[in-house]
Motif scaffolding. Structure first.
Motif, PDB file in Angstrom:
ATOM      1  N   VAL A 222       0.896  -1.210   0.041  1.00 64.02           N
ATOM      2  CA  VAL A 222       0.027  -0.005  -0.015  1.00 64.02           C
ATOM      3  C   VAL A 222       0.874   1.154   0.026  1.00 64.02           C
ATOM      4  CG1 VAL A 222      -0.389  -0.165   2.631  1.00 64.02           C
ATOM      5  CG2 VAL A 222      -1.783   1.245   1.232  1.00 64.02           C
ATOM      6  N   THR A 223       0.490   2.232  -0.941  1.00 66.09           N
ATOM      7  CA  THR A 223       1.340   3.538  -0.965  1.00 66.09           C
ATOM      8  C   THR A 223       1.039   4.151   0.255  1.00 66.09           C
ATOM      9  OG1 THR A 223       0.018   4.332  -2.202  1.00 66.09           O
ATOM     10  CG2 THR A 223       1.672   3.270  -3.376  1.00 66.09           C
ATOM     11  N   SER A 224       1.987   4.928   0.846  1.00 66.95           N
ATOM     12  CA  SER A 224       1.745   6.137   1.685  1.00 66.95           C
ATOM     13  C   SER A 224       1.188   7.282   0.839  1.00 66.95           C
ATOM     14  CB  SER A 224       2.868   6.567   2.281  1.00 66.95           C
ATOM     15  OG  SER A 224       3.857   7.175   1.359  1.00 66.95           O
ATOM     16  N   LEU A 225       0.622   8.418   1.490  1.00 62.70           N
ATOM     17  CA  LEU A 225       0.338   9.508   0.981  1.00 62.70           C
ATOM     18  C   LEU A 225       1.789  10.404   0.435  1.00 62.70           C
ATOM     19  CD1 LEU A 225      -2.598  11.213   2.621  1.00 62.70           C
ATOM     20  CD2 LEU A 225      -2.878  10.089   0.771  1.00 62.70           C
ATOM     21  N   PRO A 226       1.633  10.899  -0.793  1.00 61.46           N
ATOM     22  CA  PRO A 226       2.689  11.779  -1.036  1.00 61.46           C
ATOM     23  C   PRO A 226       2.805  13.060  -0.089  1.00 61.46           C
ATOM     24  CG  PRO A 226       0.869  12.079  -2.484  1.00 61.46           C
ATOM     25  CD  PRO A 226       0.309  10.996  -1.673  1.00 61.46           C
ATOM     26  N   PRO A 227       3.725  13.815  -0.213  1.00 60.48           N
ATOM     27  CA  PRO A 227       3.830  15.113   0.373  1.00 60.48           C
ATOM     28  C   PRO A 227       2.521  16.084  -0.248  1.00 60.48           C
ATOM     29  CG  PRO A 227       5.588  14.924  -0.812  1.00 60.48           C
ATOM     30  CD  PRO A 227       4.957  13.713  -0.987  1.00 60.48           C
ATOM     31  N   LEU A 228       1.503  15.974   0.336  1.00 61.47           N
ATOM     32  CA  LEU A 228       0.316  16.795  -0.161  1.00 61.47           C
ATOM     33  C   LEU A 228       0.652  18.144  -0.322  1.00 61.47           C
ATOM     34  CD1 LEU A 228      -2.646  15.382   1.817  1.00 61.47           C
ATOM     35  CD2 LEU A 228      -2.163  14.827  -0.305  1.00 61.47           C
ATOM     36  N   GLY A 229       1.419  18.664   0.529  1.00 62.97           N
ATOM     37  CA  GLY A 229       1.737  20.154   0.359  1.00 62.97           C
ATOM     38  C   GLY A 229       2.874  20.585  -0.489  1.00 62.97           C
ATOM     39  N   CYS A 230       3.349  19.526  -1.052  1.00 60.92           N
ATOM     40  CA  CYS A 230       4.489  19.971  -1.992  1.00 60.92           C
ATOM     41  C   CYS A 230       3.842  19.756  -3.605  1.00 60.92           C
ATOM     42  CB  CYS A 230       5.605  19.185  -1.858  1.00 60.92           C
ATOM     43  SG  CYS A 230       6.593  19.307  -0.409  1.00 60.92           S
ATOM     44  N   ASP A 280       6.702   3.500   0.596  1.00 56.09           N
ATOM     45  CA  ASP A 280       6.769   4.759   0.919  1.00 56.09           C
ATOM     46  C   ASP A 280       7.095   5.712  -0.184  1.00 56.09           C
ATOM     47  OD1 ASP A 280       7.410   7.346   1.975  1.00 56.09           O
ATOM     48  OD2 ASP A 280       9.322   6.661   2.734  1.00 56.09           O
ATOM     49  N   ILE A 281       6.058   6.612  -0.703  1.00 57.01           N
ATOM     50  CA  ILE A 281       6.401   7.706  -1.763  1.00 57.01           C
ATOM     51  C   ILE A 281       6.582   8.874  -1.207  1.00 57.01           C
ATOM     52  CG2 ILE A 281       5.203   6.105  -3.472  1.00 57.01           C
ATOM     53  CD1 ILE A 281       2.646   8.360  -3.192  1.00 57.01           C
ATOM     54  N   TYR A 282       5.929   9.154   0.122  1.00 54.01           N
ATOM     55  CA  TYR A 282       6.358  10.478   0.713  1.00 54.01           C
ATOM     56  C   TYR A 282       7.733  10.773   0.548  1.00 54.01           C
ATOM     57  CZ  TYR A 282       5.770  14.340   4.152  1.00 54.01           C
ATOM     58  OH  TYR A 282       5.599  15.390   4.914  1.00 54.01           O
ATOM     59  N   THR A 283       8.609   9.997   1.281  1.00 50.68           N
ATOM     60  CA  THR A 283      10.274  10.378   1.457  1.00 50.68           C
ATOM     61  C   THR A 283      10.844  10.877   0.089  1.00 50.68           C
ATOM     62  OG1 THR A 283       9.937   9.062   3.528  1.00 50.68           O
ATOM     63  CG2 THR A 283      12.217   9.743   2.483  1.00 50.68           C
ATOM     64  N   PRO A 284      10.526   9.848  -0.817  1.00 55.06           N
ATOM     65  CA  PRO A 284      11.610  10.224  -2.092  1.00 55.06           C
ATOM     66  C   PRO A 284      10.789  11.716  -2.718  1.00 55.06           C
ATOM     67  CG  PRO A 284      10.310   8.253  -2.452  1.00 55.06           C
ATOM     68  CD  PRO A 284      10.091   8.585  -0.945  1.00 55.06           C
ATOM     69  N   LEU A 285       9.683  11.703  -2.591  1.00 55.41           N
ATOM     70  CA  LEU A 285       8.887  12.691  -3.365  1.00 55.41           C
ATOM     71  C   LEU A 285       8.947  14.285  -2.640  1.00 55.41           C
ATOM     72  CD1 LEU A 285       7.595  13.121  -6.084  1.00 55.41           C
ATOM     73  CD2 LEU A 285       5.201  12.942  -4.884  1.00 55.41           C
ATOM     74  N   GLN A 286       9.116  13.926  -1.288  1.00 54.92           N
ATOM     75  CA  GLN A 286       9.420  15.207  -0.657  1.00 54.92           C
ATOM     76  C   GLN A 286      10.639  15.617  -0.567  1.00 54.92           C
ATOM     77  OE1 GLN A 286      10.971  15.712   2.591  1.00 54.92           O
ATOM     78  NE2 GLN A 286      10.041  17.597   3.488  1.00 54.92           N
ATOM     79  N   ASN A 287      11.652  14.458  -0.767  1.00 51.15           N
ATOM     80  CA  ASN A 287      13.007  15.077  -1.045  1.00 51.15           C
ATOM     81  C   ASN A 287      13.151  15.616  -2.517  1.00 51.15           C
ATOM     82  OD1 ASN A 287      15.786  14.277  -2.317  1.00 51.15           O
ATOM     83  ND2 ASN A 287      16.044  13.772  -0.143  1.00 51.15           N
ATOM     84  N   MET A 288      12.694  14.970  -3.395  1.00 52.25           N
ATOM     85  CA  MET A 288      12.742  15.717  -5.091  1.00 52.25           C
ATOM     86  C   MET A 288      12.159  17.111  -4.925  1.00 52.25           C
ATOM     87  SD  MET A 288      12.388  12.642  -7.502  1.00 52.25           S
ATOM     88  CE  MET A 288      10.908  11.660  -6.598  1.00 52.25           C
ATOM     89  N   SER A 289      10.951  17.352  -4.201  1.00 47.52           N
ATOM     90  CA  SER A 289      10.401  18.516  -4.023  1.00 47.52           C
ATOM     91  C   SER A 289      11.064  19.581  -3.308  1.00 47.52           C
ATOM     92  CB  SER A 289       8.767  18.556  -3.419  1.00 47.52           C
ATOM     93  OG  SER A 289       8.188  17.498  -4.092  1.00 47.52           O
ATOM     94  N   GLU A 290      11.917  19.455  -2.461  1.00 45.00           N
ATOM     95  CA  GLU A 290      12.437  20.012  -1.586  1.00 45.00           C
ATOM     96  C   GLU A 290      14.046  20.333  -2.105  1.00 45.00           C
ATOM     97  OE1 GLU A 290      11.224  22.200   0.585  1.00 45.00           O
ATOM     98  OE2 GLU A 290       9.818  21.188   1.949  1.00 45.00           O
ATOM     99  N   SER A 291      14.842  19.334  -2.581  1.00 41.20           N
ATOM    100  CA  SER A 291      15.969  19.530  -3.058  1.00 41.20           C
ATOM    101  C   SER A 291      16.214  18.804  -4.354  1.00 41.20           C
ATOM    102  CB  SER A 291      17.032  18.993  -1.876  1.00 41.20           C
ATOM    103  OG  SER A 291      16.822  17.707  -1.569  1.00 41.20           O
ATOM    104  N   PRO A 292      15.509  19.229  -5.448  1.00 40.30           N
ATOM    105  CA  PRO A 292      15.486  18.444  -6.744  1.00 40.30           C
ATOM    106  C   PRO A 292      16.951  18.180  -7.058  1.00 40.30           C
ATOM    107  CG  PRO A 292      14.621  21.020  -6.779  1.00 40.30           C
ATOM    108  CD  PRO A 292      14.856  20.384  -5.531  1.00 40.30           C
ATOM    109  N   ALA A 293      17.986  19.032  -7.097  1.00 36.98           N
ATOM    110  CA  ALA A 293      19.234  18.871  -7.740  1.00 36.98           C
ATOM    111  C   ALA A 293      19.667  17.789  -7.084  1.00 36.98           C
ATOM    112  CB  ALA A 293      20.000  20.165  -7.274  1.00 36.98           C
TER     113      ALA A 293
END
Ligand SMILES: *[C@@H]1O[C@H](CO)[C@@H](O)[C@H](O)[C@H]1NC(C)=O
Ligand SMILES: *[C@@H]1O[C@H](CO)[C@@H](O)[C@H](O)[C@H]1NC(C)=O
Ligand SMILES: *[C@@H]1O[C@H](CO)[C@@H](O)[C@H](O)[C@H]1NC(C)=O
Ligand SMILES: *[C@@H]1O[C@H](CO)[C@@H](O)[C@H](O)[C@H]1NC(C)=O
Ligand SMILES: *[C@@H]1O[C@H](CO)[C@@H](O)[C@H](O)[C@H]1NC(C)=O
Length: 360
Positions: A222-230, A280-293
């Motif tokens: 089951v996937t987690s929720l993504p960072p809804l605010g990013c 866990d999709i939250y952690t990688p997507l939050q990471n890419m959203s906050e530090s894409p580079a």
């Protein structure tokens, strides 16, 4: 970079996995699981909504699919290319994907690959899906039961049961319950605070997982929720003009994800022969959203395609303009809510490493 790490992951999976007996089709297959069966929303929809005349959310127009395989055409997937489950299926050794269950291709030997019941704008709470004429989770489960009968008719009950218990089940939904409903539904937010709304959604998930188990599923991710605010759309709608992630919404996703963690642990305890894990999709997507580079991206706020302005269209590419960035791989987000194929590769690394415990 993500592609190479995925290939290495696939190789380690092949070494770890026990020899397969070839599943039900009688042919020897190189797959690690015989079938992949998906439920949920636009994160896993491979085109079911194209067969629903009233569905509000469809990805059946350019520029969706511009980088999808060699055909480079819209299929109904909400990205420029592959979605996470496509990449997962490939990593598990599949050469083709289960077609949308509502499509005419979902018959005969194609049923042996699994089935995909997902529908964009679907949700845990059936009311949310119904507001957008998507397939509710309850209806997806009905289709699954119908699929079980079709599979048994095709290869016999015994073989069907073996495929269904070895298959990988993916449940990926919940974002819509917040961004397409709760956040702009006064009657809902007056009756529930975030905590009790999460409890409501989690109890629906728990009932769904128990029912899948009762029907024969033994490996559930089951996937987690993504960072809804990013998500670019939520920053635009709820960011008060600022460009940073909306922390309040990320907090809501974390509340949900913590409850999901507890529930998944409880389900595993309750059913000793059930393998269940959180993708866990939250952690990688939050990471890419906050530090894409740090993951090789140039842009995490702007979307690759040009989105629309009307309420539902801030989420999706604008069908009227088909405006597109030069290189989707530079963008974390393809449209207002959905990652690009390049970002999906990074997310898939995280989900697949969690999934190893399910398939070995
Ligand atoms: C069930 O699977 C076995 C082994 O793969 C195969 O030989 C047999 O024909 C299958 N049964 C049916 C009814 O298709
Ligand atoms: C608010 O949510 C309820 C329950 O999910 C739903 O039935 C109703 O249609 C929603 N109303 C609006 C205005 O979105
Ligand atoms: C729940 O969270 C704990 C602590 O982060 C973690 O060790 C555990 O693996 C998680 N459980 C699931 C099912 O993901
Ligand atoms: C994202 O991940 C990279 C590499 O793992 C790390 O260096 C970076 O600090 C992370 N960024 C955030 C915002 O978590
Ligand atoms: C697109 O961007 C990716 C990642 O930055 C890069 O590897 C690739 O070469 C680019 N492609 C084109 C056609 O510019």
């Amino acid at each position: 970079m993500a592609q190479l790490r995925l290939t290495l992951l696939a190789m380690s999976l092949l070494i770890l996995s026990p020899a397969m007996d070839g599943g039900g089709g009688g042919t020897v297959q190189a797959q690690i699981v015989p079938a992949v069966i998906s439920f949920g929303d636009s994160t896993v929809d491979v085109g079911n909504n194209n067969y629903l005349p009233g569905a509000v959310f469809k990805a059946n127009y350019v520029p969706y699919g511009v980088n999808f395989g060699s055909r480079r055409k819209p299929t109904g997937r909400f990205s420029d290319g592959k979605i996470v489950t496509d990449i997962t299926a490939e990593t598990l050794g599949f050469e083709s994907y289960a077609p949308p269950y509502l499509s005419p291709q979902a018959k005969g030997d194609n049923l042996l690959l699994g089935a995909n019941f997902a529908s964009a704008a679907s949700s845990y709470h059936d009311d949310t899906a119904a507001m957008y004429d998507a397939i509710t989770l309850t209806q997806q489960l009905k289709y699954y039961k119908e699929y079980q009968s079709k599979l048994a008719a095709l290869i016999g009950q015994k073989n069907a049961t073996a495929i269904l218990s070895d298959a990988l089940y993916i449940v990926s939904t919940g974002t819509g319950d917040f961004i397409q409903n709760y956040y702009h539904n006064a009657s809902l937010s007056s009756r529930y605070n975030v905590n009790s709304y999460c409890d409501l959604l989690i109890s629906i998930f728990s009932g769904f997982a128990n029912e899948l188990y009762r029907l024969g599923a033994r490996r559930i991710g089951v996937t987690s929720l993504p960072p809804l605010g990013c998500l670019p759309a939520t920053i635009r709608l709820y960011g008060k003009g600022r460009s940073g992630c909306v922390e309040r919404l990320n907090g809501d996703a974390e509340t949900f994800n913590n409850k999901l963690n507890i529930t998944v642990e409880a389900l595993a305890k309750k059913h000793s022969d059930l393998k269940i894990a959180i993708f866990d999709i939250y952690t990688p997507l939050q990471n890419m959203s906050e530090s894409p580079a740090s993951q090789g991206f140039l842009e995490a706020r702007k979307t690759c395609c040009q989105t629309g302005t009307r309420k539902t269209r801030v989420y999706l590419c604008n069908p009227a303009t088909a405006g597109l960035c030069r290189n989707a791989s530079d963008f974390v987000y393809f449209d207002g809510v959905h990652p690009s194929e390049a970002a999906n590769l990074v997310i898939a690394e995280s989900t697949i490493s969690a999934g190893i415990s399910l398939v070995t």
